[in-house]
Design a protein around this motif. Sequence first.
Motif, PDB file in Angstrom:
ATOM      1  N   MET A   1       3.332  18.572 -63.850  1.00 16.89           N
ATOM      2  CA  MET A   1       3.938  17.633 -62.940  1.00 16.89           C
ATOM      3  C   MET A   1       4.869  16.668 -63.700  1.00 16.89           C
ATOM      4  SD  MET A   1       2.089  15.084 -60.335  1.00 16.89           S
ATOM      5  CE  MET A   1       2.647  13.440 -60.341  1.00 16.89           C
ATOM      6  N   LEU A   2       4.406  16.181 -64.841  1.00 20.36           N
ATOM      7  CA  LEU A   2       5.240  15.269 -65.623  1.00 20.36           C
ATOM      8  C   LEU A   2       6.519  15.943 -66.074  1.00 20.36           C
ATOM      9  CD1 LEU A   2       2.583  13.449 -67.803  1.00 20.36           C
ATOM     10  CD2 LEU A   2       3.851  12.536 -65.864  1.00 20.36           C
ATOM     11  N   GLU A   3       6.408  17.211 -66.427  1.00 15.56           N
ATOM     12  CA  GLU A   3       7.592  17.948 -66.860  1.00 15.56           C
ATOM     13  C   GLU A   3       8.622  18.023 -65.741  1.00 15.56           C
ATOM     14  OE1 GLU A   3       8.784  22.354 -68.602  1.00 15.56           O
ATOM     15  OE2 GLU A   3       6.686  21.790 -68.413  1.00 15.56           O
ATOM     16  N   ARG A   4       8.164  18.290 -64.534  1.00 12.59           N
ATOM     17  CA  ARG A   4       9.087  18.368 -63.384  1.00 12.59           C
ATOM     18  C   ARG A   4       9.731  17.019 -63.095  1.00 12.59           C
ATOM     19  NH1 ARG A   4       6.088  22.233 -58.994  1.00 12.59           N
ATOM     20  NH2 ARG A   4       6.181  24.130 -60.229  1.00 12.59           N
ATOM     21  N   LEU A   5       8.939  15.953 -63.159  1.00  8.98           N
ATOM     22  CA  LEU A   5       9.501  14.618 -62.932  1.00  8.98           C
ATOM     23  C   LEU A   5      10.527  14.276 -63.999  1.00  8.98           C
ATOM     24  CD1 LEU A   5       6.275  12.635 -61.966  1.00  8.98           C
ATOM     25  CD2 LEU A   5       8.142  13.292 -60.442  1.00  8.98           C
ATOM     26  N   HIS A   6      10.225  14.617 -65.246  1.00  7.08           N
ATOM     27  CA  HIS A   6      11.153  14.359 -66.342  1.00  7.08           C
ATOM     28  C   HIS A   6      12.437  15.170 -66.181  1.00  7.08           C
ATOM     29  CE1 HIS A   6      12.133  12.886 -70.324  1.00  7.08           C
ATOM     30  NE2 HIS A   6      12.513  14.101 -70.652  1.00  7.08           N
ATOM     31  N   GLU A   7      12.290  16.429 -65.793  1.00  8.19           N
ATOM     32  CA  GLU A   7      13.471  17.274 -65.573  1.00  8.19           C
ATOM     33  C   GLU A   7      14.314  16.779 -64.410  1.00  8.19           C
ATOM     34  OE1 GLU A   7      11.927  21.197 -65.072  1.00  8.19           O
ATOM     35  OE2 GLU A   7      11.501  21.453 -67.211  1.00  8.19           O
ATOM     36  N   ALA A   8      13.665  16.140 -63.433  1.00 14.20           N
ATOM     37  CA  ALA A   8      14.395  15.597 -62.284  1.00 14.20           C
ATOM     38  C   ALA A   8      15.136  14.302 -62.625  1.00 14.20           C
ATOM     39  CB  ALA A   8      13.431  15.354 -61.125  1.00 14.20           C
ATOM     40  N   GLY A   9      14.903  13.787 -63.843  1.00 13.49           N
ATOM     41  CA  GLY A   9      15.629  12.594 -64.264  1.00 13.49           C
ATOM     42  C   GLY A   9      14.809  11.316 -64.256  1.00 13.49           C
ATOM     43  N   LEU A  10      13.548  11.404 -63.889  1.00 11.23           N
ATOM     44  CA  LEU A  10      12.695  10.212 -63.866  1.00 11.23           C
ATOM     45  C   LEU A  10      12.233   9.907 -65.286  1.00 11.23           C
ATOM     46  CD1 LEU A  10      11.356   8.157 -61.948  1.00 11.23           C
ATOM     47  CD2 LEU A  10       9.350   9.644 -61.937  1.00 11.23           C
ATOM     48  N   ARG A  11      12.416   8.675 -65.712  1.00  7.30           N
ATOM     49  CA  ARG A  11      12.028   8.249 -67.045  1.00  7.30           C
ATOM     50  C   ARG A  11      10.981   7.148 -66.943  1.00  7.30           C
ATOM     51  NH1 ARG A  11      14.137  12.394 -67.621  1.00  7.30           N
ATOM     52  NH2 ARG A  11      16.038  12.885 -68.721  1.00  7.30           N
ATOM     53  N   ALA A  12      10.296   6.907 -68.041  1.00  5.15           N
ATOM     54  CA  ALA A  12       9.248   5.887 -68.075  1.00  5.15           C
ATOM     55  C   ALA A  12       9.800   4.515 -67.699  1.00  5.15           C
ATOM     56  CB  ALA A  12       8.602   5.845 -69.452  1.00  5.15           C
ATOM     57  N   ASP A  13      10.991   4.209 -68.181  1.00  4.24           N
ATOM     58  CA  ASP A  13      11.589   2.903 -67.863  1.00  4.24           C
ATOM     59  C   ASP A  13      11.817   2.729 -66.364  1.00  4.24           C
ATOM     60  OD1 ASP A  13      11.601   2.206 -70.528  1.00  4.24           O
ATOM     61  OD2 ASP A  13      13.664   2.887 -70.859  1.00  4.24           O
ATOM     62  N   HIS A  14      12.153   3.798 -65.684  1.00 11.90           N
ATOM     63  CA  HIS A  14      12.328   3.726 -64.230  1.00 11.90           C
ATOM     64  C   HIS A  14      11.008   3.357 -63.552  1.00 11.90           C
ATOM     65  CE1 HIS A  14      15.652   6.914 -64.908  1.00 11.90           C
ATOM     66  NE2 HIS A  14      16.162   5.692 -65.013  1.00 11.90           N
ATOM     67  N   CYS A  15       9.929   3.955 -64.018  1.00 14.25           N
ATOM     68  CA  CYS A  15       8.616   3.661 -63.434  1.00 14.25           C
ATOM     69  C   CYS A  15       8.184   2.230 -63.716  1.00 14.25           C
ATOM     70  CB  CYS A  15       7.577   4.641 -63.963  1.00 14.25           C
ATOM     71  SG  CYS A  15       7.840   6.329 -63.410  1.00 14.25           S
ATOM     72  N   TYR A  16       8.463   1.754 -64.944  1.00 16.90           N
ATOM     73  CA  TYR A  16       8.128   0.368 -65.265  1.00 16.90           C
ATOM     74  C   TYR A  16       8.916  -0.605 -64.393  1.00 16.90           C
ATOM     75  CZ  TYR A  16       5.844   2.226 -69.463  1.00 16.90           C
ATOM     76  OH  TYR A  16       5.035   2.899 -70.322  1.00 16.90           O
ATOM     77  N   MET A  17      10.191  -0.319 -64.190  1.00 15.18           N
ATOM     78  CA  MET A  17      11.008  -1.185 -63.322  1.00 15.18           C
ATOM     79  C   MET A  17      10.498  -1.154 -61.884  1.00 15.18           C
ATOM     80  SD  MET A  17      14.927  -0.811 -64.698  1.00 15.18           S
ATOM     81  CE  MET A  17      14.944   0.966 -64.811  1.00 15.18           C
ATOM     82  N   ALA A  18      10.078   0.025 -61.417  1.00 19.86           N
ATOM     83  CA  ALA A  18       9.534   0.132 -60.063  1.00 19.86           C
ATOM     84  C   ALA A  18       8.232  -0.658 -59.947  1.00 19.86           C
ATOM     85  CB  ALA A  18       9.306   1.596 -59.699  1.00 19.86           C
ATOM     86  N   GLY A  19       7.412  -0.650 -60.987  1.00 21.09           N
ATOM     87  CA  GLY A  19       6.177  -1.431 -60.973  1.00 21.09           C
ATOM     88  C   GLY A  19       6.440  -2.918 -60.884  1.00 21.09           C
ATOM     89  N   ILE A  20       7.398  -3.389 -61.669  1.00 15.81           N
ATOM     90  CA  ILE A  20       7.745  -4.811 -61.634  1.00 15.81           C
ATOM     91  C   ILE A  20       8.361  -5.176 -60.284  1.00 15.81           C
ATOM     92  CG2 ILE A  20       9.283  -6.551 -62.639  1.00 15.81           C
ATOM     93  CD1 ILE A  20       8.775  -5.103 -65.346  1.00 15.81           C
ATOM     94  N   ALA A  21       9.213  -4.299 -59.774  1.00 14.78           N
ATOM     95  CA  ALA A  21       9.835  -4.554 -58.460  1.00 14.78           C
ATOM     96  C   ALA A  21       8.784  -4.596 -57.358  1.00 14.78           C
ATOM     97  CB  ALA A  21      10.882  -3.493 -58.164  1.00 14.78           C
ATOM     98  N   SER A  22       7.759  -3.747 -57.454  1.00 18.93           N
ATOM     99  CA  SER A  22       6.742  -3.731 -56.399  1.00 18.93           C
ATOM    100  C   SER A  22       5.921  -5.016 -56.404  1.00 18.93           C
ATOM    101  CB  SER A  22       5.837  -2.507 -56.529  1.00 18.93           C
ATOM    102  OG  SER A  22       4.977  -2.617 -57.628  1.00 18.93           O
ATOM    103  N   ILE A  23       5.763  -5.641 -57.562  1.00 15.96           N
ATOM    104  CA  ILE A  23       5.070  -6.932 -57.602  1.00 15.96           C
ATOM    105  C   ILE A  23       5.891  -7.981 -56.854  1.00 15.96           C
ATOM    106  CG2 ILE A  23       4.306  -8.802 -59.123  1.00 15.96           C
ATOM    107  CD1 ILE A  23       3.670  -6.566 -61.205  1.00 15.96           C
ATOM    108  N   GLY A  24       7.204  -8.014 -57.127  1.00 15.00           N
ATOM    109  CA  GLY A  24       8.074  -8.941 -56.405  1.00 15.00           C
ATOM    110  C   GLY A  24       8.140  -8.641 -54.922  1.00 15.00           C
ATOM    111  N   LEU A  25       8.207  -7.360 -54.590  1.00 14.53           N
ATOM    112  CA  LEU A  25       8.256  -6.953 -53.188  1.00 14.53           C
ATOM    113  C   LEU A  25       6.954  -7.296 -52.468  1.00 14.53           C
ATOM    114  CD1 LEU A  25       9.944  -5.561 -51.018  1.00 14.53           C
ATOM    115  CD2 LEU A  25       8.981  -3.390 -51.779  1.00 14.53           C
ATOM    116  N   SER A  26       5.848  -7.219 -53.182  1.00 16.64           N
ATOM    117  CA  SER A  26       4.558  -7.582 -52.606  1.00 16.64           C
ATOM    118  C   SER A  26       4.548  -9.046 -52.176  1.00 16.64           C
ATOM    119  CB  SER A  26       3.453  -7.328 -53.626  1.00 16.64           C
ATOM    120  OG  SER A  26       2.221  -7.807 -53.170  1.00 16.64           O
ATOM    121  N   PHE A  27       5.013  -9.912 -53.074  1.00 16.06           N
ATOM    122  CA  PHE A  27       5.071 -11.330 -52.741  1.00 16.06           C
ATOM    123  C   PHE A  27       6.049 -11.593 -51.606  1.00 16.06           C
ATOM    124  CE2 PHE A  27       6.966 -15.548 -53.239  1.00 16.06           C
ATOM    125  CZ  PHE A  27       5.831 -16.327 -53.053  1.00 16.06           C
ATOM    126  N   LEU A  28       7.203 -10.936 -51.661  1.00 18.75           N
ATOM    127  CA  LEU A  28       8.221 -11.122 -50.633  1.00 18.75           C
ATOM    128  C   LEU A  28       7.723 -10.651 -49.262  1.00 18.75           C
ATOM    129  CD1 LEU A  28      11.161 -11.964 -50.042  1.00 18.75           C
ATOM    130  CD2 LEU A  28      11.805  -9.598 -50.516  1.00 18.75           C
TER     131      LEU A  28
END
Length: 70
Positions: A1-28
């Motif tokens: 599964m990780l290989e497919r996500l990586h091949e699709a262009g998803l990187r660890a930094d994208h996931c970290y940014m999404a995690g931080i954004a979800s914290i802000g979105l949660s408060f909002l």
Amino acid sequence: MLERLHEAGLRADHCYMAGIASIGLSFLSWACSRKLESAGIDRADRWGIFIGEWAPTFISLGNALRTYEK
């Protein structure tokens, strides 16, 4: 599964940014639900918790991808 996500262009930094954004979105979403809906504080709390639960998932996925990228 990780290989497919990586091949699709998803990187660890994208996931970290999404995690931080979800914290802000949660408060909002909590603040907006509290002010704009007449359903009360309980519903606002549920919205905030629901979206806040995404952050650990995104960060865990980011950690897995970071390990795969090495």
